[in-house]
Design a protein around this motif. Structure first.
Motif, mmCIF file in Angstrom:
data_model
loop_
_atom_site.group_PDB
_atom_site.id
_atom_site.type_symbol
_atom_site.label_atom_id
_atom_site.label_comp_id
_atom_site.label_asym_id
_atom_site.label_seq_id
_atom_site.Cartn_x
_atom_site.Cartn_y
_atom_site.Cartn_z
ATOM 1 N N ILE A 140 0.592 -8.550 0.924
ATOM 2 C CA ILE A 140 1.356 -9.873 1.274
ATOM 3 C C ILE A 140 0.481 -11.126 1.321
ATOM 4 O O ILE A 140 -0.821 -10.680 2.020
ATOM 5 C CB ILE A 140 2.041 -9.892 2.563
ATOM 6 C CG1 ILE A 140 3.319 -8.700 2.425
ATOM 7 C CG2 ILE A 140 2.723 -11.136 2.898
ATOM 8 C CD1 ILE A 140 3.753 -8.428 3.841
ATOM 9 N N SER A 194 7.401 1.771 8.562
ATOM 10 C CA SER A 194 7.814 0.409 8.173
ATOM 11 C C SER A 194 7.128 -0.436 9.406
ATOM 12 O O SER A 194 6.658 -0.056 10.195
ATOM 13 C CB SER A 194 9.335 0.202 8.550
ATOM 14 O OG SER A 194 9.814 0.787 9.625
ATOM 15 N N THR A 202 7.662 -4.935 5.867
ATOM 16 C CA THR A 202 7.749 -4.023 4.817
ATOM 17 C C THR A 202 7.926 -2.488 5.183
ATOM 18 O O THR A 202 7.733 -1.944 5.989
ATOM 19 C CB THR A 202 6.229 -4.130 4.048
ATOM 20 O OG1 THR A 202 6.138 -3.680 2.985
ATOM 21 C CG2 THR A 202 5.084 -3.524 5.040
ATOM 22 N N GLN A 259 0.623 -1.878 1.341
ATOM 23 C CA GLN A 259 1.758 -3.043 1.108
ATOM 24 C C GLN A 259 1.681 -4.114 1.944
ATOM 25 O O GLN A 259 1.772 -5.294 1.310
ATOM 26 C CB GLN A 259 3.289 -2.363 0.975
ATOM 27 C CG GLN A 259 3.527 -1.540 -0.121
ATOM 28 C CD GLN A 259 4.620 -0.654 0.022
ATOM 29 O OE1 GLN A 259 4.827 0.227 -0.780
ATOM 30 N NE2 GLN A 259 5.507 -1.182 1.035
ATOM 31 N N PHE A 260 1.679 -3.916 3.566
ATOM 32 C CA PHE A 260 1.455 -5.050 4.278
ATOM 33 C C PHE A 260 0.163 -5.931 3.793
ATOM 34 O O PHE A 260 0.491 -7.397 3.920
ATOM 35 C CB PHE A 260 1.272 -4.536 5.614
ATOM 36 C CG PHE A 260 1.061 -5.470 6.685
ATOM 37 C CD1 PHE A 260 2.231 -6.053 7.284
ATOM 38 C CD2 PHE A 260 -0.138 -5.897 7.008
ATOM 39 C CE1 PHE A 260 2.101 -6.913 8.214
ATOM 40 C CE2 PHE A 260 -0.123 -6.729 8.294
ATOM 41 C CZ PHE A 260 0.749 -7.435 8.722
ATOM 42 N N THR A 317 2.248 2.148 3.395
ATOM 43 C CA THR A 317 2.801 0.907 4.224
ATOM 44 C C THR A 317 1.854 -0.092 4.460
ATOM 45 O O THR A 317 2.022 -1.379 4.114
ATOM 46 C CB THR A 317 3.623 1.215 5.355
ATOM 47 O OG1 THR A 317 4.715 2.367 5.035
ATOM 48 C CG2 THR A 317 4.311 0.150 5.979
ATOM 49 N N ARG A 372 1.583 -13.553 5.608
ATOM 50 C CA ARG A 372 1.557 -12.398 6.418
ATOM 51 C C ARG A 372 1.323 -12.492 7.676
ATOM 52 O O ARG A 372 0.410 -13.236 8.198
ATOM 53 C CB ARG A 372 0.372 -11.410 5.763
ATOM 54 C CG ARG A 372 0.335 -9.873 6.409
ATOM 55 C CD ARG A 372 -0.871 -9.301 5.850
ATOM 56 N NE ARG A 372 -2.243 -9.544 5.992
ATOM 57 C CZ ARG A 372 -3.057 -10.216 5.039
ATOM 58 N NH1 ARG A 372 -2.718 -10.169 3.957
ATOM 59 N NH2 ARG A 372 -4.017 -10.533 5.677
ATOM 60 N N GLY A 384 7.178 1.669 3.628
ATOM 61 C CA GLY A 384 6.567 2.322 2.445
ATOM 62 C C GLY A 384 6.922 3.658 2.530
ATOM 63 O O GLY A 384 7.116 4.376 3.807
#
Length: 218
Positions: free
Chosen positions: A78, A41, A53, A74-75, A71, A83, A55
């Protein structure tokens, strides 16, 4: 000015809670499909440590999709305007990052990360020895000095936990920094025990079916 991290009890509570509340449900679903138990995270470096986020490992899709790498992906999905800078966040890993994920965290721009389960936990409690083996076989290069013995080589750290790119620490270190007479200690120890119990169950599920999904390093 660089953000100051909250005190150890606040950090540890946030990490244990994100594991139970957000990482475990995702991990449970992915373990059922054959992926490993690893997750991560990203949190704002703030008093509340808000989650940016989360993952988990999805290596049945690709062997490179470790929990940390998922993760990071995904970050960076953004939108840039929304972000935070990686350096203004803290990265948390359920397990001490493997060589791939250490590099991912570094290239991703994080200067601080924490983990709960150590490499030894991953090898012994989770029966997944690859992290230590890769670091030993690929990166622990013998010295050209004739006086270095095999035991000297084996005693070298697997990586520099504090270096020019990042500082890392275990949750065990955080827990040790919470005074025994602190009112936070019993709650944190109870959460710690709950997390270990849950991950023991997840590991049992993974071990019962590993090797069936075509993952190169199951």
């Amino acid at each position: 000015m660089a953000a100051t991290l909250p005190e150890p009890a606040v950090l540890l509570r946030a990490f244990l809670r994100v594991m139970l509340d957000e990482i475990v449900p995702k991990t449970r679903a992915n373990v059922a499909s054959g992926s490993k138990v690893f997750g991560a995270s990203v949190h704002h470096k703030s008093p509340q440590l808000e989650v940016v986020t989360v993952g988990t490992n999805t290596e049945t899709e690709s062997p490179l999709l470790h929990g940390e790498i998922q993760t990071i992906q995904q970050f960076y999905k953004i939108p840039r305007a929304e972000r935070p800078e990686a350096k203004d966040t803290v990265f948390f890993c359920t397990h001490e990052p493997c060589s791939l994920c250490l590099s991912g965290i570094t290239w991703g721009g994080w200067n601080t990360f924490f983990y709960l389960f150590s490499y030894e936990d991953t090898r012994d409690a989770f029966d997944i020895p690859h992290d230590i083996k890769i670091l030993e076989e690929v990166f622990r290069v013998p010295s050209t000095c004739a006086h270095e013995s095999p035991s000297d080589l084996a005693s070298r750290p697997l990586y520099n936990r504090t270096n020019a790119f990042f500082t890392s620490a275990s949750c065990a270190e955080l827990l040790a920094q919470v005074p025994d007479d602190s009112p936070d200690k019993p709650e944190l120890e109870a959460l710690w025990s709950e997390v270990r119990k849950v991950y023991g169950e997840l590991s049992g599920t993974y071990q019962s079916q590993k090797g069936d999904k075509g993952i190169p390093m199951a």
